[in-house]
Design a protein around this motif. Structure first.
Motif, PDB file in Angstrom:
ATOM      1  N   VAL A 252     -25.761   5.247  22.119  1.00  9.13           N
ATOM      2  CA  VAL A 252     -26.684   4.337  23.232  1.00  9.13           C
ATOM      3  C   VAL A 252     -28.137   4.446  22.797  1.00  9.13           C
ATOM      4  N   SER A 253     -29.170   4.662  21.971  1.00  8.32           N
ATOM      5  CA  SER A 253     -30.536   4.862  21.450  1.00  8.32           C
ATOM      6  C   SER A 253     -31.454   5.558  22.923  1.00  8.32           C
ATOM      7  N   TRP A 254     -31.301   7.188  23.243  1.00  9.86           N
ATOM      8  CA  TRP A 254     -32.265   7.437  24.476  1.00  9.86           C
ATOM      9  C   TRP A 254     -33.698   8.241  24.111  1.00  9.86           C
ATOM     10  N   ALA A 255     -34.061   7.069  22.600  1.00  9.97           N
ATOM     11  CA  ALA A 255     -35.492   7.260  22.262  1.00  9.97           C
ATOM     12  C   ALA A 255     -36.810   7.250  23.611  1.00  9.97           C
ATOM     13  N   VAL A 256     -37.026   7.482  23.952  1.00 11.08           N
ATOM     14  CA  VAL A 256     -38.030   7.709  25.511  1.00 11.08           C
ATOM     15  C   VAL A 256     -38.031   5.934  25.695  1.00 11.08           C
ATOM     16  N   TRP A 257     -39.039   5.687  24.617  1.00 13.74           N
ATOM     17  CA  TRP A 257     -39.458   4.794  25.060  1.00 13.74           C
ATOM     18  C   TRP A 257     -38.367   2.737  24.158  1.00 13.74           C
ATOM     19  N   GLY A 258     -37.759   3.160  23.665  1.00 18.62           N
ATOM     20  CA  GLY A 258     -36.637   2.337  23.651  1.00 18.62           C
ATOM     21  C   GLY A 258     -36.170   1.566  22.214  1.00 18.62           C
ATOM     22  N   PRO A 259     -36.179   0.948  21.593  1.00 18.05           N
ATOM     23  CA  PRO A 259     -36.271   0.134  20.348  1.00 18.05           C
ATOM     24  C   PRO A 259     -37.616  -0.237  20.372  1.00 18.05           C
ATOM     25  N   THR A 311     -43.171   0.119  34.817  1.00 21.30           N
ATOM     26  CA  THR A 311     -43.395  -1.213  33.366  1.00 21.30           C
ATOM     27  C   THR A 311     -43.890  -2.395  34.152  1.00 21.30           C
ATOM     28  N   VAL A 312     -44.615  -3.217  33.721  1.00 24.33           N
ATOM     29  CA  VAL A 312     -45.272  -4.688  34.300  1.00 24.33           C
ATOM     30  C   VAL A 312     -44.317  -4.743  34.144  1.00 24.33           C
ATOM     31  N   PRO A 313     -43.805  -5.665  35.360  1.00 25.18           N
ATOM     32  CA  PRO A 313     -42.640  -6.929  35.572  1.00 25.18           C
ATOM     33  C   PRO A 313     -42.955  -8.147  35.035  1.00 25.18           C
ATOM     34  N   GLY A 314     -41.738  -8.217  34.382  1.00 25.21           N
ATOM     35  CA  GLY A 314     -41.450  -9.757  33.380  1.00 25.21           C
ATOM     36  C   GLY A 314     -41.979  -9.492  31.587  1.00 25.21           C
ATOM     37  N   SER A 315     -42.565  -7.745  31.627  1.00 23.96           N
ATOM     38  CA  SER A 315     -42.704  -7.472  30.513  1.00 23.96           C
ATOM     39  C   SER A 315     -41.297  -7.636  30.013  1.00 23.96           C
ATOM     40  N   SER A 316     -42.236  -7.281  28.431  1.00 17.75           N
ATOM     41  CA  SER A 316     -41.306  -6.702  26.846  1.00 17.75           C
ATOM     42  C   SER A 316     -40.145  -5.305  27.532  1.00 17.75           C
ATOM     43  N   ALA A 317     -41.573  -4.744  27.952  1.00 17.01           N
ATOM     44  CA  ALA A 317     -41.163  -3.234  27.843  1.00 17.01           C
ATOM     45  C   ALA A 317     -40.337  -2.884  29.256  1.00 17.01           C
ATOM     46  N   TRP A 318     -40.639  -4.919  30.483  1.00 21.19           N
ATOM     47  CA  TRP A 318     -39.646  -4.377  31.655  1.00 21.19           C
ATOM     48  C   TRP A 318     -37.883  -4.753  31.850  1.00 21.19           C
ATOM     49  N   ALA A 319     -38.616  -5.501  30.762  1.00 21.21           N
ATOM     50  CA  ALA A 319     -36.553  -6.414  29.885  1.00 21.21           C
ATOM     51  C   ALA A 319     -35.993  -5.032  29.252  1.00 21.21           C
ATOM     52  N   THR A 320     -36.845  -4.112  28.989  1.00 18.63           N
ATOM     53  CA  THR A 320     -36.170  -3.220  28.134  1.00 18.63           C
ATOM     54  C   THR A 320     -35.634  -2.354  29.289  1.00 18.63           C
ATOM     55  N   ARG A 326     -29.512  -0.378  33.989  1.00 20.53           N
ATOM     56  CA  ARG A 326     -27.810  -0.575  33.596  1.00 20.53           C
ATOM     57  C   ARG A 326     -27.173   0.474  33.118  1.00 20.53           C
ATOM     58  N   LEU A 327     -27.787   1.355  32.087  1.00 17.46           N
ATOM     59  CA  LEU A 327     -26.819   2.142  31.179  1.00 17.46           C
ATOM     60  C   LEU A 327     -26.704   2.852  31.991  1.00 17.46           C
ATOM     61  N   LEU A 328     -27.835   3.720  32.808  1.00 19.16           N
ATOM     62  CA  LEU A 328     -27.655   4.755  33.471  1.00 19.16           C
ATOM     63  C   LEU A 328     -26.291   4.689  34.204  1.00 19.16           C
ATOM     64  N   ASP A 329     -25.916   3.888  34.808  1.00 13.18           N
ATOM     65  CA  ASP A 329     -25.180   3.278  35.902  1.00 13.18           C
ATOM     66  C   ASP A 329     -23.602   4.801  35.456  1.00 13.18           C
ATOM     67  N   GLY A 330     -23.517   5.717  36.442  1.00 10.94           N
ATOM     68  CA  GLY A 330     -22.057   6.416  35.951  1.00 10.94           C
ATOM     69  C   GLY A 330     -22.701   7.471  34.570  1.00 10.94           C
ATOM     70  N   THR A 331     -24.154   7.345  33.806  1.00 14.34           N
ATOM     71  CA  THR A 331     -23.475   8.487  32.291  1.00 14.34           C
ATOM     72  C   THR A 331     -24.882   9.661  33.511  1.00 14.34           C
ATOM     73  N   GLU A 332     -24.690  10.902  32.649  1.00 15.79           N
ATOM     74  CA  GLU A 332     -24.778  11.684  33.168  1.00 15.79           C
ATOM     75  C   GLU A 332     -25.588  12.777  31.181  1.00 15.79           C
ATOM     76  N   LEU A 333     -27.151  12.765  31.769  1.00 18.09           N
ATOM     77  CA  LEU A 333     -28.042  13.084  30.303  1.00 18.09           C
ATOM     78  C   LEU A 333     -27.838  14.707  30.966  1.00 18.09           C
ATOM     79  N   ARG A 334     -27.729  15.484  30.492  1.00 21.53           N
ATOM     80  CA  ARG A 334     -27.716  17.055  30.601  1.00 21.53           C
ATOM     81  C   ARG A 334     -28.803  17.148  29.627  1.00 21.53           C
ATOM     82  N   GLY A 335     -29.223  18.215  30.168  1.00 20.46           N
ATOM     83  CA  GLY A 335     -30.190  19.034  29.412  1.00 20.46           C
ATOM     84  C   GLY A 335     -32.145  18.674  29.019  1.00 20.46           C
ATOM     85  N   LEU A 336     -32.173  17.056  29.201  1.00 15.53           N
ATOM     86  CA  LEU A 336     -32.696  16.077  28.598  1.00 15.53           C
ATOM     87  C   LEU A 336     -34.258  16.967  29.411  1.00 15.53           C
TER      88      LEU A 336
END
Length: 403
Positions: A252-259, A311-320, A326-336
């Motif tokens: 999963v790309s965890w680049a800060v602002w996504g694709p 993010t602005v509700p309904g915007s493309s950044a919001w959707a991203t 959702r991917l964070l649910d159950g995932t841990e990022l160590r040292g980020l």
């Protein structure tokens, strides 16, 4: 059989069943409700018998039935309504109780939204109101918290004026998921909906025509922009012994602002835009830096609600952000961690701005729910953020990669 004396005028009665068995169930239900103590719940004061009928006696609540109210045309008023109902349901659910028939006829709108009819739906003889009951409830299933959440989503859409319908559909889509396990909790809805707009008390007016009333047959639609409310239903799982796996594992790309998204600045050849003259709004460059830090912190802490709130509700950044959350649910990022460098304002006009941000992500590890571990090296990134002023703060509306 015994009879009771006429009730006082400050009481409202409701026949909830007949016979001794119904009376026992009703009394047990009222006893359970009496310990909840939430102002958004109209809890009966007593259960009496009138011949064979079992009757609940509830306090009279000042307010307009939602079924007779006009639709909320202001987004803040609509959020106030949804948040109020969700808070009341959350109080019920925290005590192991469910309503069973959340519908416009069972919501009073006054100083706050108040749920009524708290006994009859739970006694086993009802299936909820058609058009609002969850599929499993309409099929004869028992009342459940997930069913209440589905009904809340349907009620919220029915109460939304066409002017706010698109936003309402996006926010309510997760509540209307046909799978009860995928619906958010009422508490998550109450906490999350305020990111849509600041709640403002709604004072409903009598509808001017049938098209303005809260119709019982209001239809719902799904919308891919809707973010996922159940982000924090389960705590993050910490792996006891994580093993290093190859980077090719479902990365999963965890680049800060996504694709990269659609460009938000003039096309190549037009030249960089000159920053607009200073205004009374806070500096969008500093806001972009702070938003970048806040986003990384939200990801590192597994806080999906905080992530989406940037993010602005309904915007493309919001959707991203919703997909990433959702991917964070159950995932841990160590040292980020993140070190934000430059933040250059490319455009600024009124309540919008485009800012180019450079930052460096620290090396970190992503540990999945199954304990699988992926090592992610340090990386320098740049992104262009399209910001919008919400009236209170800057939020991200769109993101693109810097050329």
């Amino acid at each position: 059989m015994r009879r009771v004396t006429p009730l006082q005028l400050d009481r409202v009665t409701r026949t909830v069943g007949r016979g001794d068995a119904a009376e026992r169930l009703a009394r047990a239900r009222v006893a359970a409700l009496s310990v909840v103590g939430h102002p958004g719940l109209c809890v009966p004061l007593d259960v009496v018998r009138e011949d064979d009928a079992v009757v609940t006696c509830s306090p009279r609540v000042a307010g307009v039935p939602l079924a007779q109210a006009g639709r909320a045309a202001d987004l803040g008023g609509w959020v106030w309504l949804v948040a109020g109902i969700a808070e009341a349901l959350a109080a019920l659910h925290e005590h192991g109780l469910a309503h069973g028939d959340v519908a416009p006829g069972n919501v009073l709108v006054g100083a706050r939204p108040v749920l009524v009819d708290l006994v009859a739906p739970a006694l086993g003889g009802e299936r909820g109101t058609p058009g609002f009951a969850a599929p499993e409830r309409a099929a004869g299933g028992p009342p459940s918290p997930a069913g209440d959440v589905h009904a809340l989503g349907a009620v919220a859409l029915a109460a939304a004026h066409p002017s706010v319908r698109a936003v309402a559909e996006a926010w309510m889509a997760p509540l209307l998921d046909p799978d009860p396990a995928n619906r958010p909790s009422a508490g998550a809805v109450a906490r999350g909906i305020v990111a849509c707009a600041a709640p403002v008390r709604w004072r409903p007016e009598a509808p001017s025509g049938p098209e303005d009333a809260v119709a019982p047959d209001a239809r719902t639609t799904t919308d891919p922009r809707a973010w996922h409310w159940r982000l924090r239903r389960r705590p993050l799982r910490l792996a006891a012994a994580a093993s290093v796996v190859v980077a090719a594992v479902a990365a999963v790309s965890w680049a800060v602002w996504g694709p990269p998204l659609a460009a938000v600045v003039p096309s190549a050849g037009a030249g960089p835009a000159e920053p607009a003259a200073a205004s009374s709004l806070p500096d969008p460059g500093e806001a972009a830096r702070a938003l970048t830090v806040a986003r990384v912190e939200a990801i590192a802490e597994g806080d999906g609600e905080a992530l989406v709130a940037l993010t602005v509700p309904g915007s493309s950044a919001w959707a991203t952000a919703a997909r990433e959350a959702r991917l964070l649910d159950g995932t841990e990022l160590r040292g980020l961690d993140v070190d934000v460098g430059t933040a250059r304002v490319l455009e600024a006009s009124g309540g919008t701005a485009v800012v180019e941000v450079g930052y460096r992500l620290a090396a970190h590890a992503r540990v999945g729910p199954d304990g699988a571990r992926v090592e992610i090296p340090a990386e320098h990134q740049e992104a262009r953020l399209a910001l919008e002023w919400s009236g209170e703060r800057w939020r991200v509306a769109e993101v693109s990669a810097s050329p």
